[in-house]
Motif scaffolding. Structure first.
Motif, PDB file in Angstrom:
ATOM      1  N   SER A  18     -13.669  34.993 -28.198  1.00  0.00           N
ATOM      2  CA  SER A  18     -13.388  35.971 -29.250  1.00  0.00           C
ATOM      3  C   SER A  18     -13.976  35.472 -30.567  1.00  0.00           C
ATOM      4  O   SER A  18     -14.425  34.326 -30.673  1.00  0.00           O
ATOM      5  CB  SER A  18     -11.881  36.162 -29.402  1.00  0.00           C
ATOM      6  N   VAL A  19     -13.952  36.342 -31.579  1.00  0.00           N
ATOM      7  CA  VAL A  19     -14.416  35.936 -32.908  1.00  0.00           C
ATOM      8  C   VAL A  19     -13.561  34.767 -33.403  1.00  0.00           C
ATOM      9  O   VAL A  19     -14.084  33.791 -33.962  1.00  0.00           O
ATOM     10  CB  VAL A  19     -14.353  37.123 -33.882  1.00  0.00           C
ATOM     11  N   ALA A  20     -12.248  34.851 -33.178  1.00  0.00           N
ATOM     12  CA  ALA A  20     -11.353  33.770 -33.613  1.00  0.00           C
ATOM     13  C   ALA A  20     -11.693  32.463 -32.902  1.00  0.00           C
ATOM     14  O   ALA A  20     -11.647  31.386 -33.512  1.00  0.00           O
ATOM     15  CB  ALA A  20      -9.898  34.152 -33.355  1.00  0.00           C
ATOM     16  N   ASP A  21     -12.029  32.540 -31.601  1.00  0.00           N
ATOM     17  CA  ASP A  21     -12.419  31.339 -30.850  1.00  0.00           C
ATOM     18  C   ASP A  21     -13.659  30.688 -31.468  1.00  0.00           C
ATOM     19  O   ASP A  21     -13.727  29.469 -31.624  1.00  0.00           O
ATOM     20  CB  ASP A  21     -12.732  31.689 -29.391  1.00  0.00           C
ATOM     21  N   THR A  22     -14.642  31.533 -31.808  1.00  0.00           N
ATOM     22  CA  THR A  22     -15.897  31.025 -32.378  1.00  0.00           C
ATOM     23  C   THR A  22     -15.655  30.369 -33.730  1.00  0.00           C
ATOM     24  O   THR A  22     -16.195  29.292 -34.024  1.00  0.00           O
ATOM     25  CB  THR A  22     -16.905  32.178 -32.526  1.00  0.00           C
ATOM     26  N   ILE A  23     -14.823  31.012 -34.555  1.00  0.00           N
ATOM     27  CA  ILE A  23     -14.502  30.442 -35.868  1.00  0.00           C
ATOM     28  C   ILE A  23     -13.746  29.128 -35.695  1.00  0.00           C
ATOM     29  O   ILE A  23     -14.028  28.134 -36.386  1.00  0.00           O
ATOM     30  CB  ILE A  23     -13.675  31.438 -36.696  1.00  0.00           C
ATOM     31  N   PHE A  24     -12.796  29.114 -34.770  1.00  0.00           N
ATOM     32  CA  PHE A  24     -12.029  27.899 -34.504  1.00  0.00           C
ATOM     33  C   PHE A  24     -12.956  26.750 -34.121  1.00  0.00           C
ATOM     34  O   PHE A  24     -12.844  25.634 -34.662  1.00  0.00           O
ATOM     35  CB  PHE A  24     -11.012  28.146 -33.387  1.00  0.00           C
ATOM     36  N   GLU A  25     -13.881  26.994 -33.182  1.00  0.00           N
ATOM     37  CA  GLU A  25     -14.773  25.937 -32.713  1.00  0.00           C
ATOM     38  C   GLU A  25     -15.663  25.422 -33.845  1.00  0.00           C
ATOM     39  O   GLU A  25     -15.898  24.217 -33.963  1.00  0.00           O
ATOM     40  CB  GLU A  25     -15.630  26.435 -31.552  1.00  0.00           C
ATOM     41  N   GLU A  26     -16.161  26.334 -34.680  1.00  0.00           N
ATOM     42  CA  GLU A  26     -17.035  25.925 -35.782  1.00  0.00           C
ATOM     43  C   GLU A  26     -16.278  25.063 -36.792  1.00  0.00           C
ATOM     44  O   GLU A  26     -16.754  23.991 -37.206  1.00  0.00           O
ATOM     45  CB  GLU A  26     -17.611  27.163 -36.469  1.00  0.00           C
ATOM     46  N   LEU A  27     -15.089  25.520 -37.186  1.00  0.00           N
ATOM     47  CA  LEU A  27     -14.306  24.754 -38.151  1.00  0.00           C
ATOM     48  C   LEU A  27     -13.824  23.435 -37.539  1.00  0.00           C
ATOM     49  O   LEU A  27     -13.807  22.394 -38.217  1.00  0.00           O
ATOM     50  CB  LEU A  27     -13.108  25.574 -38.634  1.00  0.00           C
ATOM     51  N   HIS A  28     -13.449  23.477 -36.271  1.00  0.00           N
ATOM     52  CA  HIS A  28     -13.001  22.269 -35.579  1.00  0.00           C
ATOM     53  C   HIS A  28     -14.085  21.199 -35.625  1.00  0.00           C
ATOM     54  O   HIS A  28     -13.815  20.026 -35.929  1.00  0.00           O
ATOM     55  CB  HIS A  28     -12.646  22.619 -34.129  1.00  0.00           C
ATOM     56  N   GLN A  29     -15.334  21.588 -35.339  1.00  0.00           N
ATOM     57  CA  GLN A  29     -16.436  20.636 -35.350  1.00  0.00           C
ATOM     58  C   GLN A  29     -16.713  20.105 -36.753  1.00  0.00           C
ATOM     59  O   GLN A  29     -17.000  18.915 -36.936  1.00  0.00           O
ATOM     60  CB  GLN A  29     -17.700  21.278 -34.769  1.00  0.00           C
ATOM     61  N   GLN A  30     -16.618  20.981 -37.758  1.00  0.00           N
ATOM     62  CA  GLN A  30     -16.885  20.534 -39.128  1.00  0.00           C
ATOM     63  C   GLN A  30     -15.791  19.593 -39.634  1.00  0.00           C
ATOM     64  O   GLN A  30     -16.070  18.662 -40.396  1.00  0.00           O
ATOM     65  CB  GLN A  30     -17.022  21.745 -40.048  1.00  0.00           C
ATOM     66  N   ILE A  31     -14.560  19.834 -39.219  1.00  0.00           N
ATOM     67  CA  ILE A  31     -13.460  18.948 -39.610  1.00  0.00           C
ATOM     68  C   ILE A  31     -13.581  17.618 -38.874  1.00  0.00           C
ATOM     69  O   ILE A  31     -13.435  16.536 -39.460  1.00  0.00           O
ATOM     70  CB  ILE A  31     -12.095  19.605 -39.328  1.00  0.00           C
TER      71      ILE A  31
END
Length: 232
Positions: A18-31
């Motif tokens: 989902s869009v939320a999954d994609t945002i989560f993965e991107e932010l997770h990697q940046q953090i």
């Protein structure tokens, strides 16, 4: 005559992120990689604007990150990337050692040669990631090795339990990869697979305890060098 689709019943529906999954993965990697370091202020509105999405999937991703301990969401105040909890790192170390010793020793009883071949291929990928100085890739491949062992042991759900515990540990691990710890981790993996192949349980447990327990010494070193990243 209608076609017999009974064989399709065993298939599982495809899971489309989902869009939320994609945002989560991107932010997770940046953090995780400290592109968004501890203490950084972050807002739903800014993330939504940057990614061209509505605020709802961002809010969902923020909630998931807060549940893992990566975000501190404060009503009426700025949301910030949480500082690294030393206590949480040590708790995760304890949980990982207990669960992974059980999984690796269980895997020793059931692993077959084809699975050893797959793990050997994974080690080659880790070695290549080190040569390329690609910390993100090595970190992912490191996790994949430990996840696969849980799966071989018949306890893949254990990896989900470990992931819930190790958010704070992961950032410390990632920092350590930038200061040369990847080669040491790779060498440990080689020793672990050798012990697994030989059936030497004592050597396996000794190496695994050293491999996963080393985070305590790394924590002391990194928290002294970057105290602004840590709490408690």
């Amino acid at each position: 005559m209608m076609a017999d689709n009974s064989a399709l019943k065993a298939l599982e529906p495809l899971k489309i992120p989902s869009v939320a999954d994609t945002i989560f993965e991107e932010l997770h990697q940046q953090i995780l990689s400290l592109e968004l370091p501890p203490g950084t202020k972050i807002s739903e509105a800014d993330v939504a604007k940057a990614l061209g999405v509505s605020r709802q999937p961002v809010r969902d991703a923020f909630f998931r990150l807060s549940q893992l301990g990566f975000l501190l969401i404060r009503p009426q105040r700025a949301t910030v990337i949480s500082k690294i909890s030393k206590a949480a790192v040590l708790r995760a170390r304890f949980v990982r050692i207990a669960l992974e010793v059980a999984c690796w020793t269980a895997a020793m009883k059931v692993i077959v040669e084809d699975q050893f071949d797959e793990l050997d291929d994974l080690l080659k990928e880790q070695k290549a990631a080190i040569a390329q100085n690609d910390q993100k890739l090595f970190h992912a491949l490191d996790d994949d090795l430990h996840r696969r062992i849980c799966k071989i042991a018949g306890h893949e759900y254990v990896w989900a339990l470990i992931k819930e515990q190790k958010a704070h540990m992961d950032r410390v691990r990632f920092i350590s990869l930038t200061i040369g710890a990847a080669q040491r981790a790779y060498d440990d993996h080689v020793e672990l697979l050798a012990a697994l192949r030989s059936g030497n349980r004592a050597k396996l447990e000794e190496t695994l305890n050293e491999h996963l327990g080393r985070i305590e010494r790394i924590l002391v070193q990194i928290s002294a060098e970057k105290p602004e990243y840590f709490q408690d």
